[in-house]
Enzyme design. Structure first.
Site, mmCIF file in Angstrom:
data_model
loop_
_atom_site.group_PDB
_atom_site.id
_atom_site.type_symbol
_atom_site.label_atom_id
_atom_site.label_comp_id
_atom_site.label_asym_id
_atom_site.label_seq_id
_atom_site.Cartn_x
_atom_site.Cartn_y
_atom_site.Cartn_z
ATOM 1 N N GLY A 176 43.411 57.098 33.743
ATOM 2 C CA GLY A 176 42.759 57.372 32.471
ATOM 3 C C GLY A 176 42.558 56.164 31.584
ATOM 4 C CB SER A 177 42.449 53.950 29.779
ATOM 5 O OG SER A 177 42.722 53.100 28.694
ATOM 6 N NE ARG A 178 38.541 53.333 23.008
ATOM 7 C CZ ARG A 178 39.117 52.702 21.991
ATOM 8 N NH1 ARG A 178 40.233 53.172 21.467
ATOM 9 N NH2 ARG A 178 38.609 51.599 21.517
#
EC number: 4.1.1.65
Length: 232
Positions: free
Chosen positions: A189-191
């Site tokens: 995940g993350s952005r």
């Protein structure tokens, strides 16, 4: 239809980046099972999770140069003006930024939001703060991609987070990307931030779910109705 085609059409495709990890989990499961049967099933659960993590479903991408498509699956966490990272060489004036936050259950493959040529790819080491924090844009480890699109330069920034500590980008400078084409992934995940010129009209709002390769983040057209968000 061949057996391979049948499997491909029946199950969600798995990205090749996941093959070594899936194989590793499976081998470990066999070894653990040899030591104690219940450990085999625990290992297989982790193997299935790894398969799920690296799933790479096909997407139906709008083929329109006036559209900017989401580069990631997840939730729109920010829409507004922000100064792009210095390594993109986009200047110091604020640009429209749309951020998509990916959680551990999201598809982790990143796709190009526009058609264009990559001007540069720059990796910056940094911290591993919660990617939902605004300061993660400047303080966290990131990989910045500058794309020359039909409507000018845009920046796409893969940002690491608390759990996601491995950014992968297999595209390079001078590569030609199609809109919706896979260019990298962020494990766990993350952005992803997208920096757009000021004449782009944003079509999403904070909290909205985005689908990589399909959801329209913004457009440059003049006859598409009122924008969801006006950037002033």
């Amino acid at each position: 239809m061949s057996l391979t085609d049948t499997i491909r059409n029946t199950f969600v495709p798995i990205h090749r980046e996941g093959y070594p990890f899936i194989a590793g989990f499976f081998v470990v499961s066999l070894i653990l099972g040899w030591l104690w049967d219940p450990l085999f099933w625990i290992g297989m659960v982790l193997t299935v999770w790894c398969i799920y993590f690296y799933r790479d479903p096909e997407r139906v991408t709008p083929m329109d140069d006036d559209l900017v498509i989401s580069p990631a699956d997840g939730k729109v966490s920010f829409v507004g003006l922000a100064v792009p990272p210095a390594e993109l060489d986009l200047g110091y004036e604020p640009m429209t930024r749309v951020s998509v936050f990916m959680n551990v259950f999201s598809v982790h493959i990143n796709r190009s939001p526009v058609r264009g040529k990559i001007d540069k790819v720059v990796h910056r080491p940094g911290k591993f703060l919660n990617a939902e924090l605004d300061k993660a844009s400047t303080e966290n480890e990131r990989n910045s991609v500058l794309i020359e699109s039909p409507h000018g330069k845009i920046g796409v920034v893969q940002i690491a987070g608390l759990v996601a500590r491995r950014i992968v980008c297999w595209s390079n400078q001078d590569d030609e990307l199609s809109v919706g084409e896979r260019f990298g992934l962020i494990r766990f995940g993350s952005r992803v931030d997208v920096y757009l010129p000021s004449d782009a009209t944003v079509r999403v709002a904070v909290g909205q779910t985005a689908i990589a390769g399909e959801t329209v983040l913004a457009d440059y057209g003049t006859e598409r109705g009122e924008p969801v968000v006006r950037i002033a």
